[in-house]
Write a protein that holds these residues in place. Structure first.
Motif, short mmCIF file in Angstrom:
data_model
loop_
_atom_site.label_atom_id
_atom_site.label_comp_id
_atom_site.label_asym_id
_atom_site.label_seq_id
_atom_site.Cartn_x
_atom_site.Cartn_y
_atom_site.Cartn_z
N LEU A 75 0.84 -1.13 0.06
CA LEU A 75 0.11 0.09 0.01
C LEU A 75 0.78 1.06 0.20
N PRO A 76 0.73 2.11 -0.79
CA PRO A 76 1.37 3.31 -0.79
C PRO A 76 0.88 4.12 0.34
N ALA A 77 1.92 4.88 0.79
CA ALA A 77 1.74 6.01 2.10
C ALA A 77 0.50 6.88 2.05
N PRO A 78 0.40 7.51 0.61
CA PRO A 78 -0.56 8.53 0.49
C PRO A 78 -1.83 7.86 0.46
N LEU A 79 -1.99 6.66 0.13
CA LEU A 79 -3.48 5.82 0.29
C LEU A 79 -3.90 5.86 1.85
N THR A 80 -2.67 5.22 2.49
CA THR A 80 -3.16 5.15 3.97
C THR A 80 -3.44 6.55 4.78
N ALA A 127 -4.69 9.11 3.15
CA ALA A 127 -6.06 9.45 2.86
C ALA A 127 -7.04 8.93 3.79
N ALA A 128 -6.95 7.42 3.63
CA ALA A 128 -7.73 6.78 4.92
C ALA A 128 -7.82 7.18 6.29
N ALA A 163 -13.25 3.06 5.21
CA ALA A 163 -11.91 3.83 4.95
C ALA A 163 -11.03 2.57 5.63
N ALA A 164 -11.22 2.09 6.64
CA ALA A 164 -10.22 1.24 7.37
C ALA A 164 -10.24 -0.37 6.70
N VAL A 165 -11.46 -1.03 6.18
CA VAL A 165 -11.63 -2.24 6.00
C VAL A 165 -11.11 -2.20 4.44
N ALA A 166 -11.40 -1.21 3.54
CA ALA A 166 -10.98 -1.58 1.97
C ALA A 166 -9.49 -1.38 1.76
N GLY A 209 1.19 -10.59 -5.38
CA GLY A 209 2.66 -10.27 -5.65
C GLY A 209 2.71 -8.97 -6.36
N THR A 210 1.91 -8.10 -6.31
CA THR A 210 1.86 -6.74 -7.07
C THR A 210 1.67 -5.42 -6.28
N PRO A 211 2.35 -4.46 -6.10
CA PRO A 211 1.94 -3.52 -5.07
C PRO A 211 1.01 -2.63 -6.10
N VAL A 212 0.15 -1.86 -5.07
CA VAL A 212 -1.18 -1.19 -5.22
C VAL A 212 -0.20 0.17 -5.85
N GLY A 213 -0.80 0.56 -7.16
CA GLY A 213 -0.31 1.94 -7.66
C GLY A 213 -1.23 2.96 -7.34
N ALA A 214 -0.46 4.00 -7.11
CA ALA A 214 -1.30 5.43 -6.74
C ALA A 214 -0.70 6.28 -7.56
N PRO A 215 -1.59 7.16 -7.97
CA PRO A 215 -1.29 8.40 -9.05
C PRO A 215 -0.60 9.59 -8.18
N ALA A 216 0.34 10.04 -8.93
CA ALA A 216 1.07 11.25 -8.11
C ALA A 216 0.12 12.37 -8.43
N LEU A 217 -0.48 12.68 -7.28
CA LEU A 217 -1.47 13.96 -7.13
C LEU A 217 -0.56 15.26 -7.30
N GLY A 218 0.43 15.40 -6.38
CA GLY A 218 1.00 16.68 -6.28
C GLY A 218 0.39 17.59 -5.33
N THR A 219 0.85 18.71 -5.28
CA THR A 219 -0.04 19.70 -4.39
C THR A 219 -0.98 20.25 -5.01
N PRO A 220 -2.27 20.13 -4.35
CA PRO A 220 -3.61 20.93 -4.87
C PRO A 220 -3.25 22.34 -5.28
N PRO A 221 -3.88 22.81 -6.37
CA PRO A 221 -3.99 24.24 -6.56
C PRO A 221 -4.46 25.16 -5.77
N ALA A 222 -4.27 26.49 -5.50
CA ALA A 222 -4.80 27.33 -4.69
C ALA A 222 -6.33 27.69 -4.90
N TRP A 223 -6.55 27.31 -6.09
CA TRP A 223 -8.07 27.62 -6.49
C TRP A 223 -8.88 26.43 -5.87
#
Length: 518
Positions: free
Chosen positions: A75-80, A82-83, A199-202, A214-228
């Motif tokens: 599990l990528p750290a950003p996904l955890t 977000a949960a 959010a905990a079980v999924a 045997g495959t890691p979960v991919g997470a898109p690189a969202l970056g910093t949200p814009p100011a708007w």
């Protein structure tokens, strides 16, 4: 009154202003004392934030230097993260819905609400204080995360993170108050509970399936949200708050008083560190049974105790969801990249999840401890009642711990050994459930000590950890298994023997402690 004199209508804001002036005129504290208290609070908050930020920075360094994880981390750290944010936001919504969220103390309900003044003006101050308190809490929780989330935090990243936290907090307040004004106050708690469970079980399910493949979960690189995007979120939160303010006049006195009583009980329990009473204050209502059922296997008194405990657990609105979340939390921590490489963190995740399971399984024992007359109706000794009360916690924690261990072992080739290790920890957490449920109430008749939260009874800390201490001590062989690269049959046997020994000692102690009051 002279003829022709016009009387202006009573204004809610003026009533609040007069009350503040009268309170200030009769207050025993001076401005200097208030400033001193405020300064002490700011210093304490600053020290806490500095410690939390330093701990997160140290954690980042330990993750960077950590070796191979015991279980597969997919599990990528950003996904955890977000949960975790969803869990925190859902918890805020649940607490707000339980407390009203807008409420009136008994004094305010007796003096303010009967006045011929607009109720919206009277309650606006309560809404402002609630929003400020939740927003300040969001800032305090988000500030260490904003500093520790990236290796080189900047002013823009920190302010952006705090802005998103405040916007979410204001939206939670505005949304729950708006639903309260439309007499839909019970819905948010149930919806937030479902979101928290998902959010905990999924992530646990996704991580386990990925580890099996045997495959890691991919997470898109969202970056910093814009100011708007942050500006749009802030405007939406402000719009919710404005709509909630417009509906304050529709709140009836009965609901406001009920919320005020609950808020008073919760705040008093929090200040006195009585977590059991705090849970009772924030507990929801049980769903009524759809039809009556005859428990034909019940023939003896101890079976009646077990059947009653099962009925309490099954009818609770939150207990089954808590058990599902409890089984998922250790898996999410162990499967997250970086966290799974640190055995102490995985062990802490197991403690958090299984402690939640012990809390859910011990609800019937907590209720019986609050009304001890019920246990005396059975033809059982105090020790026999304790043994009967232990059946449901053993079953519940056994299922949760075994499922957690089974999911942790997926992808390691030791699925059965992991499941047996989790099952071996269950007796200790079942005993911890009973010990925490039947711990004595804080003794206010003895000596007291002064703390930043006020005056507390001496030894309240030792009383507060009763139950948790047994669970932590009973999970020490698990920490050894995580630190040595995985469980072995010898460690499973040691864990089982140690857990059973602790559980037996706790049950004997509780049976003897209850006997004088039987």
């Amino acid at each position: 009154m002279a003829a022709g004199t016009t009387v202006a209508p009573l204004d809610g804001a003026a009533v609040r202003r007069w009350t503040r002036r009268a309170t200030a005129a009769r207050a025993s504290t001076t401005l200097g004392q208030r400033l001193s208290d405020a300064w002490g609070g700011l210093v304490s908050a600053g020290v806490g934030l500095a410690v939390a930020g330093g701990g997160l920075a140290s954690l980042r360094e330990r993750i960077a230097l950590a070796g191979a994880p015991v279980t597969g981390t997919v599990l990528p750290a950003p996904l955890t993260s977000a949960a975790l944010v969803l869990l925190a936001l859902a918890g805020v919504v649940v607490v707000l819905a339980r407390l009203g969220p807008v409420s009136a103390t008994p004094a305010a309900a007796a003096w303010w609400l009967p006045l011929p003044a607009d109720r919206r003006g009277l309650l606006r101050g309560e809404l402002v204080r609630l929003t400020a308190a939740v927003g300040a809490g969001a800032v305090l929780l988000a500030l260490p995360l904003a500093f520790g989330a990236v290796a080189a935090p900047t002013a823009a990243s920190v302010l952006g993170g705090l802005g998103w936290a405040v916007a979410a907090a204001v939206a939670a307040v505005g949304g729950t108050v708006l639903l309260q004004t439309r007499r839909r106050g019970r819905g948010p708690a149930a919806a937030a509970g479902a979101v928290a469970g998902a959010a905990a079980v999924a992530p646990a399910v996704v991580g386990t399936l990925a580890a099996a493949g045997g495959t890691p979960v991919g997470a898109p690189a969202l970056g910093t949200p814009p100011a708007w995007a942050l500006a749009a979120a802030a405007l939406a939160a402000a719009a919710l708050l404005v709509q909630a303010d417009r509906g304050l006049g529709r709140l009836d006195a009965g609901r406001l008083l009920a919320g005020g009583v609950t808020a008073g009980q919760a705040s008093g329990s929090l200040l006195s560190l009585d977590t059991r009473q705090l849970g009772r204050a924030l507990a929801g209502r049980d769903r009524p049974p759809r039809r009556s059922r005859r428990l034909t296997p019940v023939r003896r008194p101890w079976q009646a105790v077990v059947a009653a405990d099962l009925a309490v657990l099954a009818r609770g609105r939150w207990q089954l969801g808590q058990l599902a979340v409890a089984a998922a939390v250790p898996v999410v921590v162990a499967r997250t990249e970086g966290l799974g490489a640190l055995p102490p963190l995985v062990w802490a995740g197991c403690l958090a999840g299984w402690g939640l399971a012990a809390t859910a399984a011990g609800r019937a024992a907590r209720e019986a401890h609050g009304v001890p007359e019920l246990d005396r109706l059975f033809a059982l000794s105090a020790a026999a009642v304790v043994r009967s009360r232990a059946v449901v916690p053993v079953l519940a924690t056994g299922v949760v711990c075994a499922v957690s261990g089974l999911l942790l072992g997926v992808g390691t080739g030791l699925v059965g050994t992991w499941a047996l290790l989790g099952l071996a920890v269950a007796p200790a957490w079942a005993a911890a459930s009973l010990r925490g449920a039947t711990r004595p109430d804080p003794d206010w008749s003895g000596p007291v000590v002064s703390t930043p939260m006020g005056v507390l009874p001496a030894g309240v800390g030792a009383t507060l950890v009763q139950g948790v201490d047994v669970g932590v001590a009973g999970s020490l062989p698990l920490l050894a298994a995580l630190g040595t690269g995985g469980p072995t049959p010898l460690l499973v046997a040691v864990q089982a023997a140690w857990s059973l020994l602790l559980a037996a000692a706790v049950l004997v102690h509780l049976g003897r402690r209850r006997s004088p009051g039987s």
